[in-house]
Write an enzyme that holds these catalytic residues in place. Structure first.
Site, PDB file in Angstrom:
ATOM      1  N   GLY A  92       0.721  -1.030   0.037  1.00  0.00           N
ATOM      2  CA  GLY A  92      -0.205   0.051   0.164  1.00  0.00           C
ATOM      3  C   GLY A  92       0.904   1.211   0.060  1.00  0.00           C
ATOM      4  O   GLY A  92       2.044   1.176  -0.071  1.00  0.00           O
ATOM      5  N   ARG A  95       3.888   6.112   1.949  1.00  0.00           N
ATOM      6  CA  ARG A  95       4.309   7.450   1.906  1.00  0.00           C
ATOM      7  C   ARG A  95       3.623   8.295   0.980  1.00  0.00           C
ATOM      8  O   ARG A  95       4.225   9.265   0.722  1.00  0.00           O
ATOM      9  CB  ARG A  95       5.704   7.621   2.021  1.00  0.00           C
ATOM     10  CG  ARG A  95       6.523   6.783   0.805  1.00  0.00           C
ATOM     11  CD  ARG A  95       7.847   7.184   0.868  1.00  0.00           C
ATOM     12  NE  ARG A  95       8.736   6.493  -0.271  1.00  0.00           N
ATOM     13  CZ  ARG A  95       9.708   6.786  -0.277  1.00  0.00           C
ATOM     14  NH1 ARG A  95      10.538   7.440   0.185  1.00  0.00           N
ATOM     15  NH2 ARG A  95      10.460   5.773  -1.465  1.00  0.00           N
ATOM     16  N   LYS A 115       3.888  12.563  -2.563  1.00  0.00           N
ATOM     17  CA  LYS A 115       4.762  11.308  -1.878  1.00  0.00           C
ATOM     18  C   LYS A 115       5.615  11.982  -0.925  1.00  0.00           C
ATOM     19  O   LYS A 115       6.722  12.935  -1.304  1.00  0.00           O
ATOM     20  CB  LYS A 115       5.761  10.967  -3.174  1.00  0.00           C
ATOM     21  CG  LYS A 115       6.524   9.754  -2.877  1.00  0.00           C
ATOM     22  CD  LYS A 115       6.930   8.829  -4.366  1.00  0.00           C
ATOM     23  CE  LYS A 115       7.852   7.657  -4.109  1.00  0.00           C
ATOM     24  NZ  LYS A 115       8.163   7.315  -5.313  1.00  0.00           N
ATOM     25  N   ASP A 127       8.696   5.767   7.860  1.00  0.00           N
ATOM     26  CA  ASP A 127       8.553   7.018   8.410  1.00  0.00           C
ATOM     27  C   ASP A 127       7.408   7.776   7.536  1.00  0.00           C
ATOM     28  O   ASP A 127       7.239   8.902   7.858  1.00  0.00           O
ATOM     29  CB  ASP A 127       9.700   7.773   8.860  1.00  0.00           C
ATOM     30  CG  ASP A 127      10.495   8.040   7.486  1.00  0.00           C
ATOM     31  OD1 ASP A 127      10.026   7.669   6.481  1.00  0.00           O
ATOM     32  OD2 ASP A 127      11.668   8.405   7.367  1.00  0.00           O
ATOM     33  N   ARG A 185      -1.740  -0.376  -9.798  1.00  0.00           N
ATOM     34  CA  ARG A 185      -0.662  -1.330  -9.902  1.00  0.00           C
ATOM     35  C   ARG A 185      -0.986  -2.622 -10.044  1.00  0.00           C
ATOM     36  O   ARG A 185      -2.278  -2.971  -9.627  1.00  0.00           O
ATOM     37  CB  ARG A 185       0.398  -1.190  -8.820  1.00  0.00           C
ATOM     38  CG  ARG A 185       0.711   0.032  -8.420  1.00  0.00           C
ATOM     39  CD  ARG A 185       0.879   0.544  -6.877  1.00  0.00           C
ATOM     40  NE  ARG A 185       0.968   1.804  -6.581  1.00  0.00           N
ATOM     41  CZ  ARG A 185       2.155   2.455  -6.596  1.00  0.00           C
ATOM     42  NH1 ARG A 185       3.245   1.798  -6.673  1.00  0.00           N
ATOM     43  NH2 ARG A 185       2.280   4.046  -6.487  1.00  0.00           N
ATOM     44  N   ASP A 254       4.211  -4.358  -7.359  1.00  0.00           N
ATOM     45  CA  ASP A 254       3.589  -3.183  -6.729  1.00  0.00           C
ATOM     46  C   ASP A 254       4.274  -1.927  -7.275  1.00  0.00           C
ATOM     47  O   ASP A 254       3.611  -0.998  -6.960  1.00  0.00           O
ATOM     48  CB  ASP A 254       3.974  -3.268  -5.367  1.00  0.00           C
ATOM     49  CG  ASP A 254       5.336  -3.292  -4.726  1.00  0.00           C
ATOM     50  OD1 ASP A 254       5.907  -4.483  -5.059  1.00  0.00           O
ATOM     51  OD2 ASP A 254       5.935  -2.323  -4.392  1.00  0.00           O
ATOM     52  N   ASN A 255       5.269  -2.014  -8.381  1.00  0.00           N
ATOM     53  CA  ASN A 255       5.575  -0.832  -9.177  1.00  0.00           C
ATOM     54  C   ASN A 255       5.494  -0.937 -10.370  1.00  0.00           C
ATOM     55  O   ASN A 255       5.831  -0.170 -11.402  1.00  0.00           O
ATOM     56  CB  ASN A 255       7.371  -0.853  -8.892  1.00  0.00           C
ATOM     57  CG  ASN A 255       7.770  -0.306  -7.296  1.00  0.00           C
ATOM     58  OD1 ASN A 255       6.815   0.251  -6.708  1.00  0.00           O
ATOM     59  ND2 ASN A 255       8.891  -0.796  -7.090  1.00  0.00           N
TER      60      ASN A 255
HETATM   61  P1  AMP Z   1       9.010   0.846  -3.254  1.00  0.00           P
HETATM   62  O1  AMP Z   1      10.075  -0.363  -3.374  1.00  0.00           O
HETATM   63  O2  AMP Z   1      10.103   2.144  -3.168  1.00  0.00           O
HETATM   64  O3  AMP Z   1       8.118   1.146  -4.271  1.00  0.00           O
HETATM   65  O4  AMP Z   1       8.296   0.695  -1.830  1.00  0.00           O
HETATM   66  C1  AMP Z   1       7.823  -0.480  -1.366  1.00  0.00           C
HETATM   67  C2  AMP Z   1       6.718  -0.472  -0.371  1.00  0.00           C
HETATM   68  O5  AMP Z   1       7.358   0.376   0.918  1.00  0.00           O
HETATM   69  C3  AMP Z   1       5.563   0.743  -0.749  1.00  0.00           C
HETATM   70  O6  AMP Z   1       4.474   0.190   0.030  1.00  0.00           O
HETATM   71  C4  AMP Z   1       6.022   2.285  -0.299  1.00  0.00           C
HETATM   72  O7  AMP Z   1       5.121   2.790  -0.065  1.00  0.00           O
HETATM   73  C5  AMP Z   1       6.775   1.734   1.012  1.00  0.00           C
HETATM   74  N1  AMP Z   1       7.646   2.642   1.711  1.00  0.00           N
HETATM   75  C6  AMP Z   1       8.943   2.840   0.999  1.00  0.00           C
HETATM   76  N2  AMP Z   1       9.442   3.936   1.526  1.00  0.00           N
HETATM   77  C7  AMP Z   1       8.884   4.133   2.753  1.00  0.00           C
HETATM   78  C8  AMP Z   1       8.829   5.002   3.743  1.00  0.00           C
HETATM   79  N3  AMP Z   1       9.890   5.859   3.977  1.00  0.00           N
HETATM   80  N4  AMP Z   1       7.593   5.027   4.749  1.00  0.00           N
HETATM   81  C9  AMP Z   1       6.751   4.478   4.559  1.00  0.00           C
HETATM   82  N5  AMP Z   1       6.553   3.314   3.492  1.00  0.00           N
HETATM   83  C10 AMP Z   1       7.443   3.366   2.673  1.00  0.00           C
HETATM   84 MG    MG Z   2       6.772   1.426  -4.905  1.00  0.00          MG
END
Ligand code: AMP
Ligand code: MG
Length: 495
Positions: A92, A95, A115, A127, A185, A254-255
């Protein structure tokens, strides 16, 4: 939190799906004031924003997440996904917060997402923040992709605060405002499949089709047709990445966008020296998302997506699996067709000939052996002349005799179409960019922004990336080889 009227007509069609699909959540304001780092005029035109809107403090408050915008219905989307091959049941927007949608007079709708705007119910151990460094990278790269004609999300603006966010070091927290027709996604579907909430799949699929695939609304076997299109769009997108040397870095499901957009820029890179096994994400120890794996991973991701919509494809699991398998079988041939057609264009051919693939392979083999810069080589190749010595191209190789041999077969191939050199050059210049976002360019902009609060390099790089195929004499230095220090840069998932 105060409410601000920006005179924008927000709606939120996604929120009408109900809270099984998202969580309502508001941005968390930073403690210290924010400032605008960059504003994307091109994107603001998509939204038909009033000129000068970015100069108001109200604009800053809304897009740094410190005030509510009137009409918005902020929410974080639910999804799950396969990360590095493993299913992760709940991800989900950890951030990101979608403020709502804005429509323009052409009736195009854009989801507006912040974001880095604070915690959401999906933040897990994070965070909810994004640091300036990663925000600048996403901001510049999405514009670079737009300039290159590759489907992508777009950034409207970027703000930075004085609040500290801890990564490997203390960094400043930033907020990126991101636009896309939809941020849905593959993982948005997977979550309901694996939770055995299959009735929720149809609602979400109908929403996506209604809003983003209206051309298939009257088709029989709508979901099957839809899957075919997603397979095709994804194949095309990845072929476009390959043809430009773009490496996404974290191709988790998820991306992956259900609209075939490049989504979620993390440790991406534009490949410089040609290296098929190039891995841009230093946390990807196995090289799962290496440059030469991306097309294969595209199929893996599509298979995960297809699996998640099996309950929509027919009444029985067997029949659905059969349908999905047949459609997935088309992926490689679509990808190959898109990729070879892009490469033929890069080489200046009008027609496609059987021998082209081996000509391309031979060039790439040699480029890999000699670590030739992908972008510079293809740009130089535009100037290739059958009757000349082509020294400026030849000099890019160490094994010049091997290049000469390749140049003979290229000359031979060009002769088969009797192409006028000048016309061919012009066409090739519109296909082979002069400027890409090299890692060192992003890094230079980041260092100035971080160390000196000087955001001018961001603007300079941004402007040049909007027109990557144009000659820009004032920016010539960005078209050359990266400086030596760039080879020591490393990019991880930390953002
Ligand atoms: P990503 O691989 O960067 O697309 O992130 C994977 C998951 O981690 C997604 O659900 C993001 O929303 C979550 N995520 C990444 N960085 C943070 C952060 N600093 N705080 C909270 N959730 C994060
Ligand atoms: Mg992502």
């Amino acid at each position: 939190m105060s409410q601000i009227d920006l005179n924008l007509r927000f709606s939120n069609s996604f929120s009408s799906l109900g809270e099984d699909y998202f969580s309502r959540v508001s941005p968390t304001p930073f403690k210290s004031p924010s400032r605008l780092v960059h504003f994307n005029r091109r994107a603001s035109k998509l939204l038909e924003l009033e000129s000068g809107i970015e100069k108001s403090s109200d604009f800053l408050h809304v897009f740094s997440g410190s005030s509510h915008v009137l009409g918005g219905d902020p929410l974080a989307m639910l999804y799950s996904g396969h990360q590095f091959g493993q299913y992760v049941p709940q991800l989900g927007d950890g951030r990101a917060i979608m403020l709502g949608e804005l429509s323009n007079t052409k009736d195009e709708k854009w989801e507006i997402q912040l974001k880095g705007s604070g915690l959401t119910p999906y933040s897990r151990n994070g965070d909810g923040r994004a640091v300036l460094r990663s925000t600048i990278r996403e901001y510049l790269c999405s514009e670079a992709m737009f300039g290159l004609g590759i489907p992508t999300t777009t950034a409207l603006c970027m703000t930075v605060s004085e609040d500290e966010v801890y990564r490997e070091n203390m960094e400043r927290g930033a907020v990126l405002t991101r636009l896309a027709p939809s941020h849905i996604r593959f993982g948005s579907f997977e979550v309901f499949y694996y939770r055995n909430q299959h009735e929720k799949l149809a609602v979400l699929a109908d929403y996506v089709i209604q809003n983003h695939y209206p051309e298939i609304l009257t088709s029989q076997d709508q979901y099957t047709v839809w899957l075919k299109i997603i397979v095709d769009r994804t194949a095309k997108l990845i072929a476009q990445w390959q043809a430009i040397g773009f490496c996404h870095g974290v191709m988790n499901t998820d991306n992956m966008s259900v609209l075939g957009l490049t989504l979620d820029y993390g440790p991406f890179a534009f490949m410089e020296a040609y290296e098929p096994t190039f891995v841009c994400n230093h946390s990807d120890y196995q090289g799962r998302y290496a440059y030469n794996q991306q097309s294969k991973i595209g199929l893996f991701n599509l298979s995960c997506f297809a699996q998640s919509i099996l309950p929509l494809l027919s009444d029985t699991p067997e029949k659905s699996a059969e349908i999905a398998t047949e459609i997935l079988k088309t992926y490689h041939s679509s990808y190959d067709q898109y990729f070879s057609s892009l490469m033929q264009k890069k080489l200046g051919f009008n027609e496609s000939m059987q021998s082209d693939l081996s000509l391309i392979d031979n060039l790439h083999l040699l480029m890999a052996e000699d670590k030739v810069d992908f972008t510079i080589l293809y740009r130089q190749l535009c100037k290739f002349r059958s009757s000349a010595d082509n020294n400026s191209i030849r000099d890019l190789f160490i094994q010049r005799d091997k290049f000469d041999e390749w140049a003979r077969s290229y000359t031979n191939r060009l002769g088969k179409e009797d192409l006028d050199d000048g016309i061919r050059e012009k066409k090739m210049l519109a296909t082979n960019p002069k400027y890409i976002l090299r890692n060192y360019m992003a890094e230079t902009a980041i260092r100035k922004a971080e160390d000196d609060k000087d955001y001018s390099e961001i603007s300079r790089v941004f402007d040049l990336l909007e027109k990557p195929f144009d000659e820009q004499p004032e920016n010539e230095k960005y078209a050359g080889f990266p400086p030596d220090w760039a080879s020591r840069l490393s990019v991880s998932c930390s953002s």
